[in-house]
Structures are given as C-alpha cells and as structure tokens.
Motif scaffolding. Structure first.
Motif, short mmCIF file in Angstrom:
data_model
loop_
_atom_site.label_atom_id
_atom_site.label_comp_id
_atom_site.label_asym_id
_atom_site.label_seq_id
_atom_site.Cartn_x
_atom_site.Cartn_y
_atom_site.Cartn_z
N ASN A 59 -17.06 33.31 -11.32
CA ASN A 59 -15.76 33.92 -11.57
C ASN A 59 -14.65 33.12 -10.89
O ASN A 59 -14.62 33.02 -9.67
N GLN A 61 -11.53 33.73 -10.45
CA GLN A 61 -10.61 34.48 -9.60
C GLN A 61 -11.20 34.62 -8.19
O GLN A 61 -10.50 34.46 -7.19
N ARG B 68 -9.35 42.57 -11.85
CA ARG B 68 -10.15 41.96 -12.92
C ARG B 68 -9.23 41.53 -14.05
O ARG B 68 -9.55 41.67 -15.22
N ARG B 69 -8.09 41.07 -13.70
CA ARG B 69 -7.12 40.65 -14.72
C ARG B 69 -6.13 39.70 -14.10
O ARG B 69 -5.56 39.98 -13.05
N ASN B 70 -5.92 38.60 -14.77
CA ASN B 70 -5.02 37.58 -14.27
C ASN B 70 -3.60 37.79 -14.78
O ASN B 70 -3.40 38.40 -15.81
N GLU B 124 -13.21 35.37 -21.26
CA GLU B 124 -14.04 36.05 -20.28
C GLU B 124 -13.85 35.46 -18.89
O GLU B 124 -13.82 36.17 -17.89
N ARG B 127 -9.80 35.86 -17.78
CA ARG B 127 -9.27 37.22 -17.70
C ARG B 127 -7.76 37.24 -17.87
O ARG B 127 -7.02 37.73 -17.02
N CYS B 152 -8.33 42.01 -24.19
CA CYS B 152 -7.25 41.05 -23.94
C CYS B 152 -6.16 41.26 -24.98
O CYS B 152 -6.42 41.22 -26.19
#
Lengths: 347, 347
Positions: A59, A61, B68-70, B124, B127, B152
């Motif tokens: 991941n 992030q 969990r999201r950019n 995926e 994100r 998304c």
DNA sequence: TTGTATGCGTTATCAC
DNA sequence: GTGATAACGCATACAA
C-alpha cells in the motif's frame, strides 16, 4: 488471474497476510519487498512466491507515511509552451511506466512573489520523491536550493547547463542557433533579422547569443534595428516581423526564436505580398506541429524534448530499485536543424 | 511568515502539537480540520488560531492511510490529442488550485488487452478521490463500472452524453457539425466531402452523423465517394483530401473531422494548384493553435475544452469541503463555429 | 460537545 | 538472518 485467491472477503491482502501465509514476520516480508541484501535466499523465494500467488501489492499510502516520502514525481512548471510541457510529460511517463512511481503535475505562477513559498509548501506536504523543474522557473537557483534543503531530488531543464549533470537536462540552444544562422549566411544572406524571446528568459538570451555569434563569426555587424523582441506568441511574431520588414534595406531572412513567432512572421510577409522563401527566408525554433503543417513547411530547430523528459526521469530514479541504466553524459541534449522549405538564397 | 514558530527543532507541527498547544484532544483538532458541525464555536476558534499561528497543515499521507482515500485526482487517457490532454489538464488544475487536491496523470494503452486490469490496479493502489476519463477510453462502459465497483468517483468526457450528468462532460459534436455543414450548404455548396475520424471513435461517428444529417436536411444525397476515412493525423488528411479531389465532379468543399487533417487537406489543395477558399472551402474541428496560424486561417469548430476540464473537476469535488458552486446542467458543453477565412461560395 | 482507545499498512530499532 | 515492538500522523467507534 484472481488476485484475492487466498483472502476471504475479497479484501486486498496486506503485509500481515503475506507474513502469516509464508510463516515469517512482517519485517521479513518488508525486507523482501525492499530487496534487502541480508536475506536467506530460501525464505526470500518462499515469500516471493506467496506474494506472486496472492497478487499482493504494498500500500503506497502506508509506505509514504512510514518512509516520510511518497512515490511521486512532480512536474513543476509555469506553462511555458504546450509542446514542451506535453513532451516532457510524455518522456517522464514513459520511464515511470512499469515502476511504482506516478507523475503529479503542478503549475505555478512565476509572477507571484510567493513562488518559492508555494513550491515549498507543495514539497513539504506531498513529500515527493523528486521534481522536474521546467523553464523558465528552472533558471531560479532559489528553487534548486529549496529542493536541496527539503531533501527532494530535482532535475532542472534548461537551454544551458546551469547545474551539475546530476541535476540538469540541458539543450544546446546557442550552438544550434549559431548553426542555423550560419546556414542562412552560407546561402548568401547578409541582412538577417531576429525576433528574440522575452527578456529574462534564459532561452531567449541563449538563442540571441547564437545569432550574434554567427554574425560576428561571418564578420557581419549586428544592426540594432534588426533585433526585435517578441513574447514567444504568434501576435508578437506578427508585430515584430512587420517592424523588421519596414526597415530599409529590408532583411532577406529572419530567425524567429520559436515557431509560433515564425508563423506570425510568415503572416506578416504574406500581408506585404512577400513570397517565402523567395523574398524572405524564415527559420523557427521548436519544431512544433505547426512547423510542418504551415505553408511553406518551416525550416526550424528540433528539440529532443521527449528524450530530455526521459533523461530527467532516469536521473530522478537513479539509486532506487526502479533505476534504469543511465546513459553517461546524459545531461546535454543536441538540438538539430530541420531543413524544410522556408529558406532560399536571397534574390 | 515563520511556520515553525512554536515548534523546536523546526520539525513541522503535527496534530499532536496542535492538540497540546490548544489544550484539547487530537480528536477535537481533527474535528476542526474536517469542519465537524458539532463543535463549540469557542474551542473551534481557539484551535483554529493555533493552527494558523503554527502554520499547521495536516499530513496528506497520514490522512490517506486513515481514510483509505487519497486527495488525488487522476487523469486517465490514451493520448488522443495533445490539445485535448493539455486543455483538460489546464481546466482541472485551475479548479484544483487552492484546494488540497493534486492531479496525477496516467496514460494507458487502449490497444492493450489488459486495459481494464491496468486501470483497476492503478485505482486500487492509488486510492484516488476520483478520475477523469478522456476519449476514446471514456467510451468504455467497463471502465465506468470499474470505478463504481472500486468506489472511485469518475467523470467521463465525450462527444455525446453516454452517462448521467453527474458522470459526464459532453460536447455537442453532432449538432455543431450539422451547423458547420449547413453553413457550407448555405453559401451554395452542393458537393461536399468529409474526412472522417477513425472507425471506433465515438467522436468520429458523431461528427459524421452531423455531416450526413445536414446533407439530408438540405435534400442532398450522400455520395459515398465523398466520404473518406482518416486517422486524425496530418498525413491521413493529406491522403484523404487527395482522394476526394480526384473525384469528378470535384467537391467544392471539405469538412475535415479535425484541424490536423484539415491542414493536410489544405496542403493537398495547394499541390493541385487549387486556391483556398476560392476553389475549395475547408472547415476543420478543434480550433487548435494550427487553425489560426495557417494560411488561410481556418474556419473551424471550437471546443470549450478548458471549461469542460473545469466542469469535470467541479463534479469530482462536489460534496467535499473544497466543493465549488456547480453550474446547473453543466454536463453538455456547446462547441461553436469559428468563422475565419477558409470558406467562400463555390465558383 | 469532547476525550480515549484503537486501527490504517508499512518501515525502523534493536534485540535475539 | 530474523522477529517483536514501536513509530508514522490522522480518523473512527464508542464513551463520557
């Protein structure tokens, strides 16, 4: 290929899943991912197999948080010209393709007094792996120092070598313009005008230098009336050329510091009923799409812009596991004169 | 402005520092950052002051991990044409400017059989907050479904409305080409040729439809010999126009489905010694830089591409704290015919 | 209205 | 060579 094969609930596998499945600790998995040299080849292989089986991908992030560094390359520019931005993007992206790095585009305003502060906060926030600086802001040493200070890799693109090879992707504007103007002189031109770029742009200065050097080398004095400044835009080329063509005796050739202005010069000639190249020769710079599609097709200078983008990306990736073989001396890129139909001997 | 004022060691302040300095918990600071409505106005102000004083900015990497999201917008495209990519970028970036969102550019290969899989793994991994899909891949419903599945947000750009308003930024290609061709008919043309775009492109189909409808509305039958397919490139325009001009009787006007091909048609006419617009009228599409700079300046269709980029970004930001007022009905964008000098009545 | 405990998925430290 | 444990900086669930 079902990437969630062994994971119930179809959630994407994490490093924990890999560790559990392969019977090692997270840290060891991490070592495998990051190609740690001190690793038993056997466990390495076992973990690698599990990774492949599950389709596990770390991941980004989480990595970014832990490493305090993102897997992102920034393209910082002040919209100098579309051709350049797009060409650089294309080159950079072609190198980034297949790696874990992505490209993030960041336009800035060079007129703003907060330019450096803006870039600073951008870099501090995004923690980029590195940035590519495009002209004209690439000429600002303050930005380069800023990158150094923030520990952000950088590569500057420019019309001359204003930094060391590791941080620079340069073209030889001055030399190629020298060649272009010498070519005009070679076919017989003596009164040659130039439409320069705007003051303050290094590219404008380099190109003008090439022009003046070529004249000097041929023993021709520079007539100040034949030097007119443009803004790199079509209209300025039209206006500047009109001015030049008003001189008497009229110049028989014009070097325009970019194609857009060259195409403006072409229009100016046409308005006066002048035939190009019979009555007036014109050479441009950039080899944009326009150059080949106008009439007559424009003799111009082609900049290996995409290659420069690739080189910039390669320099930024040097030392990482995604590093690509770097061509030695890949700091200076040679532009070349493209001969088309806008040049002829003077009548 | 020293942003590290109260922080020793000049490390950037974190949410913990703000919490400590303002005497509240991290969570409260988090609430202030995210504009939680249930907050004592007084503490809100106090925390806000500290934030301003210290120049604190939340760490995007940490937020991305937790959420969990950019905070990234993706521009996914298959390099259709430079003008479009750059225009969209410009529009998107102008809306993103000043927000916490950044733009990440991701070229893909529509020829690849793994296109959907590639986009999937990209989405995926990164994100993204949302993506903008450019034609021709925007016409792929599979990609839209994929975005939905992955949660998304997405906006598709295209030459027709192939999705609901929230997910679509469309231009009215068919109608504006109808207008353009009707205009040719209006000034007296009866034999009109078309250089279409490549089969499989929705834009090519829409433009051709507009062409045929205009002829039909004027009671003119479509002569199959006057319909030639191009590839949206200069050379194909040159070739297609040569074919068209070989017909007898020769067409007196040509609609080229983009400017690049129109400029190829111009060259074809010149080779045959034909004068534009006296002997042949030409209309293009795109209004690229070329259009205004060639001779004669090209009558063409201007696509509000930058505005479409802005709209796409606004749709993606809708519902966030960075949301901008969205113009109602901002899904269909009207292209317009730009009258220049490449059209005249037939002789 | 505000705070506490816990999780997000990875890497770094420092033992073993 | 490998593993337990603590960061990294923020958000969410659930209490208080």
């Amino acid at each position: 290929m079902d990437s969630d094969a062994n994971i119930p609930g179809s959630a994407k596998p994490t490093i924990n899943d890999i560790a559990r499945l392969s019977g090692v600790s997270k840290k060891t998995v991490s070592r495998v991912i990051n190609r740690s040299p001190l690793l038993n080849e056997e466990t390495r292989k076992r973990v690698d197999d599990i990774i492949r089986e599950t389709g596990y991908v770390p991941n980004p992030q989480a990595r970014a948080l832990a490493l305090r560094r993102n897997f992102l390359i920034g393209l910082v520019h002040d919209n100098p010209n579309a051709q350049m931005v797009l060409g650089m993007q294309q080159g950079i992206l072609s190198v980034l393709k297949g790696t874990e790095y992505e490209l993030i585009v960041r336009p800035v305003d060079r007129g703003s007094t907060t330019l450096v502060a803006d870039v600073r906060s951008f870099l501090e926030r995004q923690r980029l792996h590195g940035v590519v600086l495009l002209p004209p802001i690439s000429e600002d040493d303050g930005l380069a120092r800023l990158c150094d200070e923030l520990g952000c890799r950088y590569v500057r693109m420019g019309s001359a070598e204003l930094d060391d090879a590791a941080h620079m992707v340069a073209s030889n504007d001055q030399d190629v313009v020298h060649e272009a103007v010498s070519y005009l002189i070679g076919v017989g031109h003596r009164r040659i005008g130039i439409i320069t770029g705007p003051t303050g742009f290094r590219s404008a200065w380099e190109r003008r230098q090439g022009f003046e050097r070529a004249l000097a080398d041929a023993g021709i004095a520079v007539d100040p009336a034949l030097v007119v400044e443009g803004s790199y835009r079509f209209e300025s080329g039209l206006g500047a050329a009109s001015k030049l063509l008003d001189c008497s005796p009229r110049p028989t050739a014009i070097f325009a510091s970019n194609d857009e202005m060259a195409s403006g010069a072409l229009h100016a000639a046409r308005r006066l009923g002048l035939d190009v190249p019979a009555d007036l020769s014109i050479i441009g710079f950039d080899d944009t799409a326009i150059a080949a599609h106008i009439w007559p097709p424009l003799t111009t200078v082609r900049w290996p812009i995409v290659e420069m983008g690739k080189a910039a990306a390669r320099k930024l990736l040097a030392g990482t596991i995604d590093a690509q073989p770097e061509v030695p001396g890949e700091a200076l890129f040679l532009s070349q004169l493209i001969h088309r139909a806008s040049v002829a001997p003077p009548k």
